[in-house]
Motif scaffolding. Structure first.
Motif, PDB file in Angstrom:
ATOM      1  N   PHE A   1     -14.181 -64.293 -48.669  1.00  0.00           N
ATOM      2  CA  PHE A   1     -14.652 -65.661 -48.459  1.00  0.00           C
ATOM      3  C   PHE A   1     -15.966 -65.957 -49.171  1.00  0.00           C
ATOM      4  O   PHE A   1     -16.382 -67.126 -49.220  1.00  0.00           O
ATOM      5  CB  PHE A   1     -14.756 -65.958 -46.958  1.00  0.00           C
ATOM      6  N   ARG A   2     -16.618 -64.944 -49.725  1.00  0.00           N
ATOM      7  CA  ARG A   2     -17.751 -65.227 -50.601  1.00  0.00           C
ATOM      8  C   ARG A   2     -17.293 -66.072 -51.793  1.00  0.00           C
ATOM      9  O   ARG A   2     -18.041 -66.889 -52.317  1.00  0.00           O
ATOM     10  CB  ARG A   2     -18.354 -63.926 -51.124  1.00  0.00           C
ATOM     11  N   ALA A   3     -16.047 -65.843 -52.211  1.00  0.00           N
ATOM     12  CA  ALA A   3     -15.502 -66.608 -53.329  1.00  0.00           C
ATOM     13  C   ALA A   3     -15.400 -68.083 -52.989  1.00  0.00           C
ATOM     14  O   ALA A   3     -15.526 -68.943 -53.870  1.00  0.00           O
ATOM     15  CB  ALA A   3     -14.138 -66.054 -53.730  1.00  0.00           C
ATOM     16  N   THR A   4     -15.160 -68.406 -51.719  1.00  0.00           N
ATOM     17  CA  THR A   4     -15.067 -69.809 -51.317  1.00  0.00           C
ATOM     18  C   THR A   4     -16.377 -70.531 -51.598  1.00  0.00           C
ATOM     19  O   THR A   4     -16.384 -71.664 -52.100  1.00  0.00           O
ATOM     20  CB  THR A   4     -14.712 -69.913 -49.823  1.00  0.00           C
ATOM     21  N   LYS A   5     -17.482 -69.884 -51.283  1.00  0.00           N
ATOM     22  CA  LYS A   5     -18.785 -70.488 -51.564  1.00  0.00           C
ATOM     23  C   LYS A   5     -18.960 -70.738 -53.050  1.00  0.00           C
ATOM     24  O   LYS A   5     -19.376 -71.828 -53.478  1.00  0.00           O
ATOM     25  CB  LYS A   5     -19.901 -69.588 -51.041  1.00  0.00           C
TER      26      LYS A   5
ATOM     27  N   LEU B   1      -9.041 -68.366 -55.647  1.00  0.00           N
ATOM     28  CA  LEU B   1      -9.635 -67.662 -54.509  1.00  0.00           C
ATOM     29  C   LEU B   1      -9.409 -66.167 -54.611  1.00  0.00           C
ATOM     30  O   LEU B   1     -10.339 -65.362 -54.433  1.00  0.00           O
ATOM     31  CB  LEU B   1      -9.044 -68.204 -53.203  1.00  0.00           C
ATOM     32  N   TRP B   2      -8.183 -65.769 -54.914  1.00  0.00           N
ATOM     33  CA  TRP B   2      -7.880 -64.340 -54.928  1.00  0.00           C
ATOM     34  C   TRP B   2      -8.377 -63.650 -56.192  1.00  0.00           C
ATOM     35  O   TRP B   2      -8.754 -62.478 -56.137  1.00  0.00           O
ATOM     36  CB  TRP B   2      -6.381 -64.125 -54.724  1.00  0.00           C
ATOM     37  N   ARG B   3      -8.419 -64.346 -57.318  1.00  0.00           N
ATOM     38  CA  ARG B   3      -8.965 -63.710 -58.536  1.00  0.00           C
ATOM     39  C   ARG B   3     -10.440 -63.396 -58.373  1.00  0.00           C
ATOM     40  O   ARG B   3     -10.910 -62.327 -58.778  1.00  0.00           O
ATOM     41  CB  ARG B   3      -8.756 -64.620 -59.748  1.00  0.00           C
ATOM     42  N   LEU B   4     -11.171 -64.338 -57.791  1.00  0.00           N
ATOM     43  CA  LEU B   4     -12.601 -64.122 -57.611  1.00  0.00           C
ATOM     44  C   LEU B   4     -12.913 -63.346 -56.343  1.00  0.00           C
ATOM     45  O   LEU B   4     -13.827 -62.522 -56.314  1.00  0.00           O
ATOM     46  CB  LEU B   4     -13.317 -65.479 -57.582  1.00  0.00           C
TER      47      LEU B   4
ATOM     48  N   PRO C   1     -11.824 -58.803 -55.714  1.00  0.00           N
ATOM     49  CA  PRO C   1     -12.761 -57.698 -55.987  1.00  0.00           C
ATOM     50  C   PRO C   1     -13.865 -57.599 -54.940  1.00  0.00           C
ATOM     51  O   PRO C   1     -14.206 -56.501 -54.493  1.00  0.00           O
ATOM     52  CB  PRO C   1     -13.326 -58.056 -57.373  1.00  0.00           C
ATOM     53  N   SER C   2     -14.427 -58.750 -54.537  1.00  0.00           N
ATOM     54  CA  SER C   2     -15.488 -58.725 -53.527  1.00  0.00           C
ATOM     55  C   SER C   2     -14.954 -58.260 -52.180  1.00  0.00           C
ATOM     56  O   SER C   2     -15.635 -57.523 -51.459  1.00  0.00           O
ATOM     57  CB  SER C   2     -16.112 -60.116 -53.390  1.00  0.00           C
TER      58      SER C   2
END
Length: 445
Positions: free
Chosen positions: A70-74, A230-233, A236-237
């Motif tokens: 969910f860091r990617a959401t930000k 969302l899943w590409r970014l 990994p995190s």
């Protein structure tokens, strides 16, 4: 965005501080609740403290992948806002809420399954039983925890740090009162601590949801490309956080057989340092928002400008914390617990923890800046490698083989954070992030 650029472009200092002050609490709200439970249970005894150490660590590990994802959401919301695509920002908010709801339901099932294994990992039967009780109870709050996380990330990505702060303040204040009542007057111990956390998380989620509902959530606008971004970014995190916390969980599991005292001291110091590290996390996440906005608008020069200010603020804070720990470590340990053995070991760990805080702060800022650019894979791989080759390995070599105990594992955390911080900082300055993530489609500088 108009041609005049961002309002904060000429003065990133002020914007970093504006975002960081409220983010300092909201970014680690769940950790603060665990810290409150830890400090209360430290007054009960070493076994309950060791129980929440093991149960709380297991809870974090089970949800950790989603914390990272969910860091990617930000980042995606910040980049969409920077590019003027508000409809995309609302779609990413909707996707995050749907994903968090499904993942939370799975988290309940996993929590109950893992709870059955915890008695076999603890150094004493009492601590193991208490750890299982805590995890079984707190797992009911998994959906609320993940919804709180994703809604907070959406608000931060939009540049709104005040709403998550207010929600976290309300949740933590409620948890403080409920935990005291349930642990002491009602005598529910670790189960009471877990119940307080579940209720407080629910209140925090409702607060965030009510604010986001007024701005709008585009569930029907979610498309395959939003899911793919969302899943590409985030993948990994997510894997990075899962495996890094898995390594941390392994460290706690390696300390557990040494007895309740080393595990209790480890838990106490880890929670205190997490509290003291709140400003650093706030600066790092604020930097990720500003970098994301800059990259979304094609203003790549802002990456180094924001990063330099974030590193400077981080350095001032972590140096101050380090000096405070070196001078006041024994007093902090004495204030936290009445157990003399736990107090003595915690004081020694706090001295080493000051150095871990210095290296970890730089690592957090560098990683957040790179995530803001869309560069997540290389930092994730490095973080995973160092996490598993650091604390667990040195815990085995120094803690077991040479008899250093928990100190060996903490030395490993220092080394892993130092290596990551050095490499990631160099990657920011040499422009390695330009070939990664969302910047592949960005205009050339």
């Amino acid at each position: 965005m108009d041609d005049s650029g961002f309002a904060w472009e000429q003065g990133p200092w002020r914007e970093l501080i504006r975002l960081a002050l409220p983010t300092a609490l909201s970014s680690l709200s769940y950790s603060l609740m665990t810290l409150t439970d830890t400090l209360f249970l430290a007054r009960v005894g070493a076994a309950p403290l060791a129980g929440i150490a093991l149960g709380g660590t297991a809870s974090f590990v089970l949800l950790s992948f989603w914390f990272g994802l969910f860091r990617a959401t930000k980042t995606l919301v910040a980049q969409a806002r920077g590019a003027g695509r508000d409809s995309d920002a609302r779609a990413h908010a909707g996707l995050g809420i749907l994903t968090a709801s499904a993942a939370g339901a799975v988290g309940i099932l996993l929590g109950h399954g893992v709870a059955a294994l915890l008695p076999h990992l603890a150094g004493s039967a009492e601590a193991g039983a208490l750890a299982a009780d805590y995890l079984r109870t707190v797992s009911y709050g998994a959906p609320m925890v993940l919804l709180t996380v994703v809604l907070g990330e959406v608000r931060l990505g939009a540049g709104d740090a005040v709403t998550p702060f207010r929600a976290a303040l309300a949740g933590n204040a409620l948890n403080l009162v409920l935990a005291w009542v349930l642990i002491f007057p009602l005598g529910l111990g670790v189960v009471g601590a877990a119940l307080a956390t579940v209720i407080a998380n629910t209140v925090e989620t409702c607060w965030l949801a009510s604010v986001q509902a007024r701005e709008g959530v585009a569930f029907r606008a979610v498309r395959r490309e939003h899911f793919g971004r969302l899943w590409r970014l985030g993948l990994p995190s997510g894997v990075q956080v899962l495996l890094e916390l898995g390594a941390y969980g392994l460290l706690a599991a390696m300390i557990a057989p040494l007895g309740a005292v080393p595990l209790a001291a480890h838990q106490l110091v880890a929670q205190l340092l997490r509290l003291l590290g709140l400003p650093v996390i706030a600066i790092a996440e604020s930097a990720a928002v500003l970098v994301g906005q800059g990259v979304g608008a094609g203003r790549w020069a802002l990456v180094r400008r924001v990063a330099s200010r974030a590193f400077a603020l981080n350095g001032l804070i972590t140096l101050g914390v380090a000096f405070a720990l070196w001078g006041a470590g024994p007093a902090l340990a004495a204030a936290a617990t009445q157990d003399t053995e736990v107090r003595a070991l915690a004081a020694r760990l706090l001295g080493l923890g000051a150095l871990v805080q210095l290296a970890g702060g730089a690592n957090a800022v560098a990683g957040a800046v790179l995530r803001g650019t869309g560069d997540a894979t290389v930092p994730a791989l490095l973080g995973i490698a160092t996490a598993w080759l650091g604390a667990p390995l040195l815990m085995w070599l120094l803690g077991y083989r040479l008899g250093w105990g928990a100190m060996g594992g903490w030395l490993g955390m220092l080394i892993e954070n130092g290596v990551c911080a050095s490499y990631l900082t160099a990657r920011i300055w040499n422009g390695g992030w330009r070939a990664a993530g969302s910047t592949r489609s960005a205009p050339s500088a």
